[in-house]
Design a protein around this motif. Structure first.
Motif: not given
Length: 223
Positions: A117-123, A151-158, A160-167
């Motif tokens: 997750l920390s290394n990013g990707a494009h979907i 990943f740990r922050e995402m498990l505690d509060n899903p 938080t993933l929104m801050d790293y997603l664009d699309g």
């Protein structure tokens, strides 16, 4: 299974670029148990990956088609012109290898997922279509996962993933599904809340996500 054919190809060059591709075609597949039947016809699966060993990244592509799919007992449901095209780009190779080699250890799996997750990707889901018994299904999405997600922050509060997603993403469902008892209630709720919008013979869901801001059908959704 009738008339299965499989071919594949692997190549490598001096720039540490490895490329793999495959093509599988199946004339038909038929399964039956206790009167319930499933049949696929005209299966065409192709895809592959492109690895850059210098950058520790891999792109994975899939392009799958099924001319006809049907299931049921007496009243069988028939789906035609089924097509899905899905790409995962810039995945971190060491993280994938760690995930595969430490599948038995929960702690190591969590560590590998965190690195991935920390290394990013494009979907990219550029194509998802099917001519269903109720009408045409059409969907697509395109998202970038920026580097730094935890990943740990995402498990505690899903969220938080929104801050790293664009699309963005889009789904068009056949409106006749509203008459199907199994899915009618959630679809009706979607229409009443504005998450689904009526457009001709379709129900539309459109979403955009940018810098932690979520928009659905043109309206900002508080997170």
């Amino acid at each position: 299974i009738d008339a299965l054919q499989l071919s594949s190809d692997f190549s490598s060059n001096n720039n540490n670029i490895n490329q793999y591709s495959y093509l599988m075609t199946i004339s038909s597949i038929f399964l039956q148990q206790d009167g319930f039947k499933i049949k696929w016809q005209g299966v065409d699966l192709k895809g592959g990956n492109l690895q850059s060993m210098k950058q520790d990244r891999v792109d994975i592509r899939s392009d799958w088609k099924v001319a006809q799919y049907q299931f049921g007992t007496v009243d069988q449901k028939v789906f035609t012109d089924n097509h899905i095209k899905f790409d995962l780009n810039s995945l971190h190779i060491p993280s994938i290898n760690n995930l595969a080699s430490h599948a038995q250890s929960v702690a190591e799996v969590e560590k590998a997922l965190s690195e991935l997750l920390s290394n990013g990707a494009h979907i990219s889901l550029s194509t998802l279509t099917s001519q269903t018994p109720w009408g045409k299904l059409d969907a697509s999405m395109n998202f970038t996962l920026e580097q730094g997600a935890s990943f740990r922050e995402m498990l505690d509060n899903p969220f938080t993933l929104m801050d790293y997603l664009d699309g963005n993403g889009k789904v068009a469902l056949p409106k006749r599904l509203l008459a199907e008892p199994v899915v009618s209630e959630p679809l009706q709720i979607g229409v009443m809340t504005g998450f689904l919008v009526s457009d001709g013979s379709s129900l539309l869901f459109e979403t955009q996500l940018e810098q932690g801001e979520l928009m659905v059908n043109g309206k900002i959704i508080p997170l």
